[in-house]
Design a protein around this motif. Structure first.
Motif, PDB file in Angstrom:
ATOM      1  N   ALA A 118       0.861  -1.185   0.000  1.00 47.99           N
ATOM      2  CA  ALA A 118       0.000   0.000   0.000  1.00 47.99           C
ATOM      3  C   ALA A 118       0.892   1.227   0.000  1.00 47.99           C
ATOM      4  CB  ALA A 118      -0.917   0.009   1.219  1.00 47.99           C
ATOM      5  N   LEU A 119       0.744   2.087  -1.020  1.00 52.97           N
ATOM      6  CA  LEU A 119       1.568   3.284  -1.143  1.00 52.97           C
ATOM      7  C   LEU A 119       0.866   4.497  -0.548  1.00 52.97           C
ATOM      8  CD1 LEU A 119       2.977   2.965  -4.783  1.00 52.97           C
ATOM      9  CD2 LEU A 119       4.248   2.692  -2.659  1.00 52.97           C
ATOM     10  N   SER A 120       1.654   5.317   0.135  1.00 50.91           N
ATOM     11  CA  SER A 120       1.193   6.626   0.592  1.00 50.91           C
ATOM     12  C   SER A 120       2.298   7.609   0.241  1.00 50.91           C
ATOM     13  CB  SER A 120       0.917   6.626   2.094  1.00 50.91           C
ATOM     14  OG  SER A 120       0.502   7.903   2.529  1.00 50.91           O
ATOM     15  N   GLY A 121       2.117   8.305  -0.884  1.00 53.37           N
ATOM     16  CA  GLY A 121       3.202   9.118  -1.397  1.00 53.37           C
ATOM     17  C   GLY A 121       4.330   8.239  -1.907  1.00 53.37           C
ATOM     18  N   MET A 122       5.547   8.513  -1.461  1.00 53.23           N
ATOM     19  CA  MET A 122       6.705   7.728  -1.888  1.00 53.23           C
ATOM     20  C   MET A 122       6.963   6.534  -0.988  1.00 53.23           C
ATOM     21  SD  MET A 122       8.491   9.118  -4.512  1.00 53.23           S
ATOM     22  CE  MET A 122      10.246   8.996  -4.190  1.00 53.23           C
ATOM     23  N   SER A 123       6.311   6.476   0.152  1.00 56.22           N
ATOM     24  CA  SER A 123       6.554   5.383   1.101  1.00 56.22           C
ATOM     25  C   SER A 123       5.492   4.302   0.923  1.00 56.22           C
ATOM     26  CB  SER A 123       6.543   5.901   2.536  1.00 56.22           C
ATOM     27  OG  SER A 123       5.302   6.505   2.841  1.00 56.22           O
ATOM     28  N   GLY A 124       5.852   3.076   1.257  1.00 55.31           N
ATOM     29  CA  GLY A 124       4.938   1.954   1.118  1.00 55.31           C
ATOM     30  C   GLY A 124       4.927   1.089   2.366  1.00 55.31           C
ATOM     31  N   THR A 125       3.805   0.438   2.575  1.00 56.52           N
ATOM     32  CA  THR A 125       3.629  -0.444   3.726  1.00 56.52           C
ATOM     33  C   THR A 125       3.228  -1.826   3.232  1.00 56.52           C
ATOM     34  OG1 THR A 125       2.884   1.423   5.074  1.00 56.52           O
ATOM     35  CG2 THR A 125       2.385  -0.784   5.899  1.00 56.52           C
ATOM     36  N   ILE A 126       3.830  -2.870   3.811  1.00 49.88           N
ATOM     37  CA  ILE A 126       3.468  -4.229   3.436  1.00 49.88           C
ATOM     38  C   ILE A 126       2.056  -4.533   3.924  1.00 49.88           C
ATOM     39  CG2 ILE A 126       4.365  -5.379   5.495  1.00 49.88           C
ATOM     40  CD1 ILE A 126       5.116  -6.643   1.987  1.00 49.88           C
ATOM     41  N   VAL A 127       1.248  -5.116   3.054  1.00 52.53           N
ATOM     42  CA  VAL A 127      -0.141  -5.458   3.372  1.00 52.53           C
ATOM     43  C   VAL A 127      -0.317  -6.965   3.217  1.00 52.53           C
ATOM     44  CG1 VAL A 127      -2.555  -5.234   2.650  1.00 52.53           C
ATOM     45  CG2 VAL A 127      -1.077  -3.228   2.720  1.00 52.53           C
ATOM     46  N   GLU A 128      -0.836  -7.596   4.248  1.00 50.26           N
ATOM     47  CA  GLU A 128      -1.112  -9.024   4.202  1.00 50.26           C
ATOM     48  C   GLU A 128      -2.511  -9.248   3.634  1.00 50.26           C
ATOM     49  OE1 GLU A 128      -0.637 -12.863   7.169  1.00 50.26           O
ATOM     50  OE2 GLU A 128      -1.452 -10.991   7.981  1.00 50.26           O
ATOM     51  N   ILE A 129      -2.609 -10.094   2.614  1.00 51.86           N
ATOM     52  CA  ILE A 129      -3.889 -10.416   1.991  1.00 51.86           C
ATOM     53  C   ILE A 129      -4.266 -11.831   2.414  1.00 51.86           C
ATOM     54  CG2 ILE A 129      -5.140 -10.694  -0.187  1.00 51.86           C
ATOM     55  CD1 ILE A 129      -3.124  -8.795  -1.472  1.00 51.86           C
ATOM     56  N   GLU A 130      -5.390 -11.957   3.129  1.00 52.86           N
ATOM     57  CA  GLU A 130      -5.878 -13.263   3.577  1.00 52.86           C
ATOM     58  C   GLU A 130      -7.224 -13.548   2.915  1.00 52.86           C
ATOM     59  OE1 GLU A 130      -4.669 -13.753   8.139  1.00 52.86           O
ATOM     60  OE2 GLU A 130      -5.774 -11.909   7.730  1.00 52.86           O
ATOM     61  N   ALA A 131      -7.348 -14.705   2.331  1.00 47.91           N
ATOM     62  CA  ALA A 131      -8.610 -15.133   1.734  1.00 47.91           C
ATOM     63  C   ALA A 131      -9.108 -16.367   2.495  1.00 47.91           C
ATOM     64  CB  ALA A 131      -8.425 -15.460   0.255  1.00 47.91           C
ATOM     65  N   ASP A 132     -10.289 -16.252   3.060  1.00 47.13           N
ATOM     66  CA  ASP A 132     -10.869 -17.333   3.859  1.00 47.13           C
ATOM     67  C   ASP A 132     -12.075 -17.914   3.123  1.00 47.13           C
ATOM     68  OD1 ASP A 132     -11.383 -18.915   6.303  1.00 47.13           O
ATOM     69  OD2 ASP A 132     -13.179 -17.651   6.425  1.00 47.13           O
ATOM     70  N   LEU A 133     -12.104 -19.235   3.000  1.00 43.41           N
ATOM     71  CA  LEU A 133     -13.190 -19.946   2.340  1.00 43.41           C
ATOM     72  C   LEU A 133     -14.068 -20.572   3.415  1.00 43.41           C
ATOM     73  CD1 LEU A 133     -14.159 -20.682  -0.540  1.00 43.41           C
ATOM     74  CD2 LEU A 133     -12.813 -22.781  -0.351  1.00 43.41           C
ATOM     75  N   ALA A 134     -15.356 -20.195   3.420  1.00 43.36           N
ATOM     76  CA  ALA A 134     -16.261 -20.660   4.468  1.00 43.36           C
ATOM     77  C   ALA A 134     -17.591 -21.056   3.846  1.00 43.36           C
ATOM     78  CB  ALA A 134     -16.470 -19.576   5.525  1.00 43.36           C
ATOM     79  N   ASN A 135     -18.418 -21.771   4.647  1.00 47.01           N
ATOM     80  CA  ASN A 135     -19.739 -22.145   4.174  1.00 47.01           C
ATOM     81  C   ASN A 135     -20.624 -20.908   4.066  1.00 47.01           C
ATOM     82  OD1 ASN A 135     -19.101 -24.894   4.097  1.00 47.01           O
ATOM     83  ND2 ASN A 135     -19.587 -25.156   6.277  1.00 47.01           N
ATOM     84  N   GLY A 136     -21.516 -20.939   3.125  1.00 46.74           N
ATOM     85  CA  GLY A 136     -22.418 -19.828   2.921  1.00 46.74           C
ATOM     86  C   GLY A 136     -22.682 -19.620   1.447  1.00 46.74           C
ATOM     87  N   LEU A 137     -23.502 -18.615   1.160  1.00 51.98           N
ATOM     88  CA  LEU A 137     -23.823 -18.320  -0.236  1.00 51.98           C
ATOM     89  C   LEU A 137     -22.565 -17.891  -0.975  1.00 51.98           C
ATOM     90  CD1 LEU A 137     -27.174 -16.353   0.187  1.00 51.98           C
ATOM     91  CD2 LEU A 137     -26.879 -18.704  -0.638  1.00 51.98           C
TER      92      LEU A 137
END
Length: 515
Positions: A10-29
């Motif tokens: 994730a960038l904010s101006g010239m600096s960036g921050t590491i972002v963890e992307i988690e995808a969870d698969l669960a019961n439901g529609l």
């Protein structure tokens, strides 16, 4: 537990921050929802990912998918998270190797057919990934050249989601009918950086202005030129970048990162020449400093960093735009504050202002009479506020060249190459003298350092300068800036310390525009 996990930036101006992307698969529609403060462009990633996965020959599990972007309190903007979200969803469904995607940072925007589009800001994102300790990053193939500019990173270029999934162990899906992304590269050709064709020898006469331009380049000083139309102010300003030295590696990385943020193609090499920005006088404060809704973009001041920012017809700029430059002139940075974010860009530019002396432009001209009353002249130049002009080191009056002077001019003219060599030699002397300090040009040196016992000039050398300060002709900031100019002139002359001659010339350059 069916969770796929990977990383993005994730960038904010010239600096960036590491972002963890988690995808969870669960019961439901069946559905795909994003949480973690996405903006509107990122919130639409669910539809892009769904279509891209299907059109790449894969399927999302027919269950409920929840994608979390962590840290949740950090605003995320833009479409560069698409690739990471898609791969995390496929890993949660068992389509590819979960362990493989956890070791790689992913950046890229998906097309509906699964292609990866070029993404702005890849270079600062790769720098941020390296700073966070990551060593492998996957980017669109169109951004591969700029990503490889960062040493110590393994870059994995891919043209499509299908190719990215296969790199992480997915089975080979049926090939699609579209031509992969290299066809898109021709729409944004990489142009090699060329030498500036403008030469300083084109300038006839105005020897004082040429010398002032060389002094400005040698010391990194700001410059204000005042004179009637046709005196050559713009011509001189346009030749300043040509006599500046090549960019250092750190400066080139800053310039390349800013160009990446605004979507310019970088090629496979860092830029070598200083940038040039010349915004129109109708520009807004946001266009000059930076801003915008959603992703905060750099303005002209940031794009001119390590180069030249030229404001032609400076008094015609809105006062708010000119005064917004005061803080960057002091700090060398632009900070843009929003309710939930602060973006900081480098802004260590050389400011060059060109101004007419009055609304009609003829005040002080020997050829044409000025029709402006004194009050109109005062109001016109008062558009350049005192606090702004006090930060301009060189304030020079440029006079229109007469026909006689044009025909009789026999003074040897500096070429751009000769002037650049003088500037290079002077900067080398400056850097050698300042090697134990955090500064590398005279314009960066602080006043207290110049007035310290070790560097203070003798009183007989600064007598004229002291009198100007005592009589109110100079502020304390102006006093320090004249000292900086004197040291630059001494470096150009090859002397160890400024003498009476250098201080006198510096004072003339500082106050030369005063009628």
């Amino acid at each position: 537990m069916s969770i796929g996990r990977t990383y993005a930036i994730a960038l904010s101006g010239m600096s960036g921050t590491i972002v963890e992307i988690e995808a969870d698969l669960a019961n439901g529609l069946p559905g795909l929802s994003l949480i973690g403060l996405p903006d509107r462009a990122l919130g639409e990633a669910a539809e892009r990912v769904r279509s891209a996965v299907v059109n790449s020959g894969y399927k999302l599990a027919p269950r409920r998918l929840t994608v979390n972007l962590s840290p949740a309190a950090l605003p995320k903007r833009g479409s560069g998270f698409d690739l990471g979200i898609a791969l995390a969803c496929l890993a949660a469904g068992g389509v590819l190797n979960s362990g493989s995607i956890e070791d790689v940072v992913h950046i890229g925007e998906l097309s509906l057919d699964g292609r990866l589009r070029p993404t702005g800001g890849v270079l600062p994102a790769v720098i941020a990934a390296r700073a966070s300790g990551r060593t492998r990053i996957m980017v669109p193939i169109a951004n591969a050249a700029e990503a490889t500019l960062v040493p110590g990173m393994t870059v994995i270029p891919v043209a499509s989601l299908r190719e990215a999934a296969m790199a992480h162990g997915a089975r080979a899906a049926a090939p699609t009918s579209w031509v992969e992304l290299p066809a898109l590269l021709s729409q944004n050709p990489i142009v090699a950086e060329e030498e500036d064709p403008l030469d300083l020898s084109d300038v006839v006469g105005n020897n004082d202005a040429i010398e002032a331009l060389i002094v400005a380049a040698a010391g990194g000083h700001h410059l204000l030129m005042s004179g009637p139309p046709g005196a050559g102010k713009t011509m001189l300003a346009m030749r300043l970048p040509g006599i500046l030295p090549n960019l250092s590696e750190a400066a080139a990385l800053d310039v390349a990162s800013i160009r990446s943020l605004v979507g310019h193609s970088l090629g496979n090499a860092l830029p070598t020449r200083p940038p040039w920005e010349a915004p129109h006088h109708t520009t807004t404060t946001a266009a000059m400093i930076g801003g915008g809704s959603g992703m905060i973009r750099p303005g002209s001041a940031a794009r001119a960093s390590h180069g030249v920012l030229f404001l032609d017809e400076a008094p015609e700029f809105p006062a708010s735009v000119l005064d917004a430059l005061r803080q960057p002139l002091e700090s060398g940075l632009v900070s843009i504050h929003r309710a939930n974010a602060v973006a900081t860009f480098p802004a260590s530019f050389q400011l060059v202002l060109a101004a007419n002396p009055c609304p009609c432009g003829n005040y002080g001209s020997n050829e044409t009479d000025c029709v402006c009353p004194p009050s109109a002249r005062r109001r016109y130049l008062a558009r350049l506020s005192g606090p702004l002009t006090d930060r301009i080191d060189i304030q020079l009056r440029v006079r229109r060249l007469s026909l006689v002077a044009l025909r009789l001019d026999a003074t040897p003219r500096y070429s751009t190459g000769e002037a650049r060599q003088r500037v290079f030699d002077a900067r080398a002397r400056t850097a050698d003298r300042l090697q134990a300090t955090p500064w590398r040009t005279n314009a960066q040196v602080s006043g207290p350092y110049l007035r310290s016992p070790e560097n203070r000039l003798p009183s007989h050398v600064t007598a004229s300068l002291d009198r100007a300060l005592e009589r109110g002709g100079l502020t304390m900031r102006g006093y320090d800036r004249v000292l900086k100019l004197a040291w630059t002139i001494a470096d150009l002359d090859g002397t160890d310390r400024p003498g009476i001659d250098q201080v006198g010339r510096a004072l003339y350059l500082r106050k030369g525009m005063t009628p």
